[in-house]
Structure formats: C-alpha cells, structure tokens
Design an enzyme around this catalytic site. Structure first.
Site, PDB file in Angstrom:
ATOM      1  N   SER A 152     -43.069 -16.473  -4.405  1.00  0.00           N
ATOM      2  CA  SER A 152     -42.388 -17.108  -5.507  1.00  0.00           C
ATOM      3  C   SER A 152     -41.675 -18.418  -5.126  1.00  0.00           C
ATOM      4  O   SER A 152     -41.151 -19.093  -6.011  1.00  0.00           O
ATOM      5  CB  SER A 152     -41.358 -16.154  -6.103  1.00  0.00           C
ATOM      6  OG  SER A 152     -40.398 -15.806  -5.130  1.00  0.00           O
ATOM      7  N   LYS A 197     -34.158 -23.364  -2.925  1.00  0.00           N
ATOM      8  CA  LYS A 197     -34.764 -22.614  -4.039  1.00  0.00           C
ATOM      9  C   LYS A 197     -33.696 -22.277  -5.063  1.00  0.00           C
ATOM     10  O   LYS A 197     -32.550 -21.953  -4.692  1.00  0.00           O
ATOM     11  CB  LYS A 197     -35.395 -21.344  -3.466  1.00  0.00           C
ATOM     12  CG  LYS A 197     -36.203 -20.499  -4.448  1.00  0.00           C
ATOM     13  CD  LYS A 197     -36.862 -19.332  -3.697  1.00  0.00           C
ATOM     14  CE  LYS A 197     -37.683 -18.455  -4.623  1.00  0.00           C
ATOM     15  NZ  LYS A 197     -38.267 -17.313  -3.905  1.00  0.00           N
ATOM     16  N   SER A 245     -42.626 -13.913  -0.431  1.00  0.00           N
ATOM     17  CA  SER A 245     -42.355 -15.086  -1.264  1.00  0.00           C
ATOM     18  C   SER A 245     -42.109 -16.396  -0.536  1.00  0.00           C
ATOM     19  O   SER A 245     -42.058 -17.430  -1.183  1.00  0.00           O
ATOM     20  CB  SER A 245     -41.154 -14.812  -2.175  1.00  0.00           C
ATOM     21  OG  SER A 245     -41.515 -13.842  -3.124  1.00  0.00           O
TER      22      SER A 245
END
Lengths: 465, 512
Positions: A171, A76, A195
């Site tokens: 997210s 990420k 997330s």
C-alpha cells in the site's frame, strides 16, 4: 543531482556543491512536473522551504546535523505529522490535522531532513496496489519509461497514451513512486503484509522492513498493531542503512519497542559473501510465479553462489496457511483499531443528529470505503464469542507455527533467505482492477506477509539494476 | 408496580417472609407471621394483600438471596493508567485529556507504574495471589464516552486472584452481637475508566467530558457469598477502609471514586441458584443496602407470583426507592474481547526471581511492596482493643465513622481521663450529638481539644457528668443552660468555687 543516492547528495551538501534550498526547490519543481503520478496527497511546500532554509544556516555555520541534514524526504500519509493534514487516503480523516509528530517523523526532522510532503496509499493501508485511496490511484513512474513505452508500442496500436499505465503496488505506492521519480531521496512507508516491499519491487527501489520492535510505531496510524512496522524506501541499500540508523531504537511512547540499546552500524563497502549461507524456501516456488521472476530468482541465487556463498534449499512447511491466518488476524485487529473512528473527537462527522447510534453508523459508512468496511465486518465476526476460539485463537496458534518455521531455519545455520517479493512484474491498472482488493491482497501478499507474522526483517532490491 | 410492604429478617442466609399487613383469606396458604391488623383504603404502595401460595409446606416460604459485587475503585495517582494526563476531581470539562485519552489515531498506551503498585498493594491487603504475569485485553463496545470504542482491561489473566475480605455484621439487637463474615475475592484487575456523559434532554444532545477517560480503576470482584444488603454494605465499607488505609484509592463514593454493581438472585434453599439481575452504579453508601434489599424483595415477589426473573441490568432510583430496568441495554452484549497488542505481558517479580542488574525503575518487586504495606483497619482495631481495652464493636464504630478515629486519638492525646471514659463519651454522647444534628465529624463545632478539656474537668470532678452533658446541650444553642451549669459546678465544688471564675471558664470553652 536528483538521481543521486542519499549519501552522494549529502556529501554534495557538505561540500557546498549545492545548497539545501536549491535541492529543495529542484525537488518541489519535479513534484509539480510529475503530478500526474498522483504520488503525493499533500505537498508541504512552505514547510519544506523553511526547513531547507534552516538547514542552510546550519551548513553555513558548519553545524550540520549529519547525513540527513537538508535531504528531501517524503512520508506516507498514515504517519501523524504535526500541523500537516494526515488523511490515510480516507474520507474519514480528510481535513484531520494532527497535533503531534510520529516518533519516526520527529527523528527525521531532528536530523534536519526536509519534509516534501505526505504520500498516497491505499485507504488505511489496506491493499496491494495503491489504487483504493480516496485521492485516486498512484501511477508507477516506470509506466513512462522508454522501455515500457517501447514495449507498449509493440503490443497495441492506437491506444491512448496513458490508458495502460502500471500500478505501483501497495500500500505504500506513493512513497515508492516518490523515490523512484527522484522527487525525494528517502521515504517512509509502512509494512504489515508487504506494503513497503511490494511497491518497492514494482517501482524498482529498495524497500526495507525492519524487525518488529526495532523502530517505533508511535504516530503510525495502525492497521495491525502486532505486525505493523515503519518501512524505509530508498534508491540503494546504503541509503536505507543510513535512514535505519537514525530511526531504530527504544521509544518510551511505544511499549512494543525493544529496550536493548541499538548499536550504530555502517555497511561494509564491499560485500563479502563467502561466509554466508543462503536459504531458498522451496514452498515459495509457487505455480503462479511468472517465468520472468523465477528466472531472476535463479540468477540471483547463482550470483551469490558464484561469489562463494553457500546456497541451499530449505523448508518453511506452514507457508500455505499463512495467507488465511494473516487475514483472520489482520481483519480482527482492523475491526478493533477502526472502532475509534466515530466522528466525535476528530475526523469526518455526518449530518445526522437523531441519535448517537445513527450518527456513528452514518459517519462510518460515509467515512470508510468498502475495503475497510469489509475488513471491519469480517474482523468482528472472528472476534464474536462463539467464533473466537475457532478463528482468532486458531490463527494465533498457526502464527506461532509459521514464526517457528523461520526460527528453525535460522537456527540451522542459514543466515538469510532469498525469495521473490511479487508474483510478477507490475501489472497495468486496468488488469489489476479486474479482481477485488481482497483477492489481489491474498494473491500478492504471498511472499511477503509470513515475515510480518514472524516479526523478522526483510529487504528487497530490484534485480534489474 | 406496587411494592409490597414487608419486613424481612436476614438471619444468616435465609430470608423469611413475614408479612406485617394484608391478611389472606384465599385458602390455607397464609404467610407466616401474619398480624391481624389490616388497614383498608391505604395507598397501594404500603399495604397489599399477600397473594397466597397454594400449598403450605414447611420451608416453602424460605428464600435464600445471593449477592455478588463488582466494585470499581479509582486509583489514587497523579496521572492516568496509560497516559500522562492528570487526575483531578471537578476540573473544567475536557481540560485533562491527552492525545491518547482522546483516541487520536497513532497514539499508544504506556502503563503507569504507580497504578500497578496500587493493584499489588490492594491484592496483598486482600490476601490475594499476585499473578507474576498478567495480560491486558480490549473490551469493545460503542458509547460516546469511550473514545477508542474499546476499554483496556484484564479479562484473561488479571493481576490478582483468590483473595478474601473479612467484615462484620450485627446479628442481633444488641451492639455487642456482631459476627465476622468473609467474602471471597475472585479477582482484582486494572482497567480504564470511561469519560462522563451529561444528557441534555431539552436540547436533545449529550455532552461528553473526557477528563475521567483513562483514569486507572481497580475492579474488585466479590464472589456471591453475601446474602443481603447489610452484608454487602458492610463488605463495601470495609473495602473502603482498606483502600483508604493503603492510600491506593480515596474511595469516596460521593466523588465517584468508588462505584458498586451488584449481582443478585434468589432461590429456595437446597435448590439451584436463580436467574440473576445486575443492579448497576450504586454510588452511595446509603442506598447500597436499600437497593439490594429492594431487588431481593422484588425478585421474590415476582417468583411468588409465578413470573420469571429476566437476566437483565437494572438501575436504582433513589427517589422512588426501587430498581428499574435500564433502557439502553438491549440484549446481551458481545464485547469481542481481544488481547491488547500494544502492551506486552505485565511481569512482576519477587526477591527470588528479580533478574540481576535489573533497573529498579523498570521492575516491581512484590516482596518489597509487601514489606511496606501500611497498617490495615483490622490491625488498627486490634490495637485499639488492646491499648484502650475497648469492646470490638466500639473499634468498628470508631473506624466506620469518617474522621472519628482521628478525633478520638486527638482527644486521648490531650486528656487525662481514662481511655474507657473517652471511648464512651466519643461513641455515645459525641457521636449521638453529631447524628442528631446531622453533622459529619469534620463539621463538628466541638473540637477534640474542647472535648478533652471537658473530660479533664469531669475527671477532676470539677463538674459532674450531668453538667458535662449539659455543655453539649449548650453547643446546641441553649444559652440559658449555662447558668444552670454554673450552679451545678458550684455545687460540685462544694460551693468553694468562685462562680464568676467558673462562668468565665465555661463561657470561654463554650464559645470556642
């Protein structure tokens, strides 16, 4: 080959059925084909091929570094990666190239993993849809699945083929999509209020949130320091266990990691659940829960029971306060963590030269989207002297109560809690954006964030598989 | 704003207004102690007529000043408080900056053990209670030399509290008239230093050097138990000596290792405390007392003229000799304190509470540190008094002057002369000579050996004391004195000494 599990492909590499370079090239090619998903912000093609080459040399000599050697992974874009742009999907860090690797990234690389690229997210990990980053939203690979396309054909005619794509959740949507689309075998996400688990649920992959303090946060650009953890996304639980085994353990660079040595473990091949006590928290039976999710929850509970587990109802009485508590604490820490972004040392800097204050103000206005700015303003409000006691301190106290709810339940003989992750299945983007980020976050975090506040571990697996 | 020229005496805690110039003919409320001299046409800075107070009650003009201090001492350590970058004075700009110091996103603080030990040592030396659990907090404000936008400090629960510092002040004209005072220590906390800003006015820019950002500081907070500049300066001097004896800070004000902020207010005795101002960044021992006394006078003058004191921050302009409001502080700052989430509570142990099998690298034992504390200045002075029979005020002077104690001890080692003689010579003649020449001890042309030999000669009565003094004169560069010296020596040795030999000896000594 790309649809295999990590363990399977690792065996294939060890047995020479495929080479790391071939594997890497296949993944790179698939990334290009699935570019429309917008799962990756940066594809580190050169780096990946080099790493694959090195892995190949090791395999040839018989010196493989283990189960992760030669395995394509994705990270990420809020993890610091040395010499590879790290943006947090924000204008503030566009063009920022860190000089160091996050500990978890370093550990993956030290075990021979091949880094395919940095995945897309909500800006600074604030959001539950992966729709609010500056590089655009991430599309759920399942939007292009046969099932979904058939479903859509039944609903509306004459619709633009791509207009009703589904969100990935957030997210860590980019990481979830990358794994779900087979472009890598494992991905790192982060989990502060859900997330990692939320997008894992929406994308049909395994999302694992370790206990706070088990995995180092050094190099993870923080959202809420007291709740953040690196998350693991894979296609099966066994794979997640492999990755966790590589990442867990004390890091002297992170003072919040536990000192106790972490014993390596392997999951048993067949799960024996008849000694397990499973708790179903009654407060999680929210009215907004979709019937489909509710039915899967029941099915799962029944499945465990039929295999011999004890399934009982439990209570986490302070559940209803957790969203508000989370928002106060989260925004307060955000306001603090974002204070360093002033354009002076790194990152975006505006053109204004009039004064330091003017420069700061313009830089921050230009660099942050309104979700981030909104949280900074709220957080600063809660931290003001006159508000601190009523908001921040109060929230800390409520947090203690929420954490105690879990402690009490686990002390009463319950081994594991079984809950839904999301209220419903993945929704179309057009539907999702009808409400703002804050509203969506408040709705979607309901099942996931209490665990972040308590620090416990949480893992989800898609029910349909 | 014209400054009043007034003489003050700090008798204990009372300030008595004694105006030396400027008579008042405006009514009965003349100030106490007026002289009849009045100079007209002088600069307005020096002499201003005192504006009379209308009512003249007994004690009306008595003011009490209250001074508290916040002292920041840079910890003497190899690396910074939360990161591994080095601590050096005057290194090239931005050459000692780690990723954490530059606030690169994702970096985390890691506590430096040496800094914690320094804090514990200092706390013990200042009679504090060491908190076995202390916490770290973030103090937020935006400034270019604070990369993270917050400073990590200890606001809620500092590492040491409730201590005391004893210091001495002169209470009369005679050097023997010294009195010991005590100031309470509110707390000692660990915190980060900020970087340095260099304002480049011509180019309208500010240059930032982060070498200092993150260096460990000990903030020592002294309660407002002091009442004038001299007391504050003495307290600071004593703290400096203690820190230097402990080795926890070099406490050199010129190098920025010790910085003092003063909180000052005035009030009439018996009435509540007045509004206080903060005078920041007093970085020189010389100006510390001056600045504080100026501010006290300024406040009294303002109040006597019916004005109010603003609760503001001021800085001291040493060229003008006055305090000025600091331009960039607008209103009161809300620092939005928040616990530092990346640092768990700091736990310290003593021998009784040490967990069994604890890794000694990971724990700090307060008792262990206490047993190994170096000798403190108070003890050193005591020993000097006992060992050499010197007066207390002498022991103070020996320690207060940088390098003088070492010089003294070196002379003692090499001479046969009586300690009292040595003391007298070092403190009066030698020190006087240095002061006249405006030299520090380490700049002295006279070495301890030279002085020791001179004293030996004196002791053997080979030369007289006036001759010896003239040798000191010689060092000032008066070659003709040497012959006079020889004459004296010959006289002293009843003309049996060979002048050539004596001259040689003297010349050798004088040229060294």
């Amino acid at each position: 080959m790309l649809g295999r599990t990590l363990r399977e492909v690792s065996t294939a590499l060890k047995q020479g059925h495929i080479t790391p370079t071939e594997l890497c090239q296949k993944c790179l090619s698939l990334i290009k084909k699935t570019k429309f998903l917008n799962a990756y912000i940066t594809v580190s093609e050169e780096v990946a091929l080099k790493q694959a080459e090195e892995s190949e040399k090791r395999y040839k000599k018989g010196h493989s570094l283990g189960d992760l050697d030669g395995i394509p992974v994705a990270v990420k874009d809020n993890f610091s990666t040395s010499s590879i742009e790290t943006t947090c999907a924000s204008n503030m860090l566009k063009g920022y190239v860190p000089p160091y690797n996050a500990t978890v990234v370093q550990k993956l690389l030290d075990k021979g993993a091949v880094l395919m690229g940095k995945t897309n997210l909500d800006e600074f990990a604030m959001g539950s849809g992966s729709t609010d980053g500056v590089f655009g939203p991430v599309k759920n690979p399942w939007s292009y699945s046969k099932q979904y396309r058939e479903k859509r054909k039944q609903k509306a005619h004459g619709e633009n083929e791509d207009s009703n794509w589904l969100i990935t959740g957030g997210s860590s949507g980019g990481s979830a999509a990358a794994v779900a689309a087979f472009t890598c075998f494992a991905a790192l996400g982060s989990d502060t209020g859900g997330s990692t688990r939320n997008p894992a649920a929406h994308c049909g992959v395994v999302g694992f949130k370790p206990s706070y303090g088990l995995v180092s946060r050094h190099g993870l650009i923080p959202l809420v320091n007291s709740m953040d953890v690196p998350g693991i996304l894979t296609r099966c639980v066994d794979d997640a266990a492999i990755v966790l085994g590589m990442l867990a353990g004390h890091d002297p660079k992170d003072s919040t990691t536990i000192q106790d040595p972490v014993k390596p473990f392997t999951l048993p091949t067949s799960a024996d659940v008849n000694k397990l006590c499973i708790g179903i928290p009654k407060e999680y039976l929210a009215p907004e829960l979709s019937s489909e999710v509710r039915s899967f929850w029941s099915k799962a509970a029944n499945l465990f029971e039929s295999e011999g587990a004890k399934v009982i109802e439990v209570s986490l009485p302070h559940t209803s306060y957790s969203i508000v508590c989370y928002h106060v604490l989260c925004t307060s820490e955000v306001a603090s963590n974002m204070a360093r972004f002033d354009g002076l040392e790194y990152g975006h800097r505006c053109d204004i030269n009039v004064s330091t204050e003017a420069m700061y103000a313009a830089t921050r206005r230009e660099g942050f989207n309104d979700v981030v700015r909104g949280r900074i303003l709220s957080g600063n409000f809660f931290l003001l002297k006159e508000n601190y006691e009523n908001y921040f301190i109060k929230a800390q106290k409520v947090r203690r109560l929420i954490a105690n709810d879990f402690v009490n339940v686990f002390n009463s003989g319950v081994d594991v809690l079984l809950t839904p992750t999301t209220l419903s299945e993945a929704v179309p983007y057009l539907e999702f954006i009808k409400e703002d980020n804050r509203t969506r976050s408040a709705q979607d975090d309901i099942f996931t964030q209490a665990v972040n506040m308590a620090g416990f571990l949480s893992c989800l697996q898609d029910c349909q598989q | 704003m014209a400054a009043l020229m007034l003489r003050w005496s700090c008798l204990g805690k009372r300030w008595v207004l004694a105006c030396i110039d400027g008579g008042s003919r405006h009514g009965r409320g003349a100030a106490i102690g007026l002289t009849s001299r009045r100079k007209r046409g002088q600069s307005s800075v020096a002499q201003q007529p005192l504006i009379a107070v209308q009512k003249s009650r007994k004690g009306e003009h008595e003011w009490a000043a209250v001074v508290g201090l916040e002292i920041h001492a840079q910890i003497s350590s190899n690396s910074k408080l939360f990161s591994g970058s080095q601590v050096h004075f005057a290194a090239p700009p931005n050459s000692l900056v780690s990723f954490f110091d530059a606030s690169l996103p994702g970096t985390l603080p890691v506590l430096n053990r040496r800094c914690v030990e320094a804090a514990v040592m200092t706390g013990l030396a200042l009679n504090c209670r060491i908190n076995k659990k202390s916490l770290f907090d973030r103090k937020h404000y935006f400034y270019a030399d604070l990369p993270a936008g917050y400073q990590i400090t200890q606001q809620r629960l500092p590492i040491a509290v409730n201590g005391s510092l004893a210091y001495s002040v002169s209470v009369g004209k005679k050097p023997s008239q010294v009195s010991t005072r005590t100031v309470r220590i509110k707390q000692i906390q660990l915190e980060q230093d900020s970087g340095k800003s260099l304002h480049d006015e011509p180019r309208s820019q500010t240059l930032i050097d982060l070498n200092r950002a993150g260096v460990g500081l000990l903030e020592v907070v002294l309660e407002p138990d002091m009442s004038c500049g001299e007391e504050a300066a003495s307290a600071v001097r004593e703290l400096q000596l203690i820190l230097q004896a402990l080795g926890t800070s070099q406490a050199n004000m010129a190098e920025g290792q010790l910085r003092v902020d003063a909180n000052i207010s005035v009030h009439h005795p018996g009435e509540p405390l007045g509004v206080r101002t903060e005078v920041k960044n007093l970085n020189s021992a010389r100006f510390l007392a001056k600045a504080i006394d100026f501010e006290i006078k300024r406040q009294i003058h303002e109040l006597e003229n019916g004005r109010k004191i603003l609760n503001e921050t001021r800085s001291f302009d040493d060229k003008l000799g006055c305090t000025m409001p600091m331009r960039d502080k607008e209103g009161k700052q809300d620092y939005r304190f928040m616990p530092e989430p990346n640092l768990p509570p700091l736990l310290l142990y003593d021998t009784a509470s040490l967990p069994p099998g604890a890794d000694p690298q990971q724990v700090i034992n307060i008792d262990w540190i206490r047993e190994r504390l170096p000798e403190l200045p108070g003890k050193t002075r005591e020993k000097l008094i006992q060992q050499y029979g010197m007066l207390p005020e002498h022991s103070f002077t020996l320690l207060n002057e940088v390098g003088l104690l070492e010089f003294f001890q070196n002379v003692i080692k090499e001479t046969r002369a009586e300690p009292k003689k040595v003391t007298s010579w070092v403190l009066n003649i030698f020190l006087g000579f240095l002061k006249q020449q405006n030299l520090a001890v380490n700049e002295s042309p006279v070495t301890p050996s030279a002085l020791a030999e001179l004293l030996n000669l004196l002791d053997r009565k080979a030369i007289s004391s006036s001759a010896a003094r003239q040798v000191m004169d010689m060092k000032r560069g008066n070659p003709r004195a040497i012959n006079k010296l020889i004459g004296l020596v010959r006289k002293a040795t009843l003309s049996r000494a060979d002048p050539t030999v004596i001259k040689e000896i003297l010349e050798r000594k004088l040229s060294s």
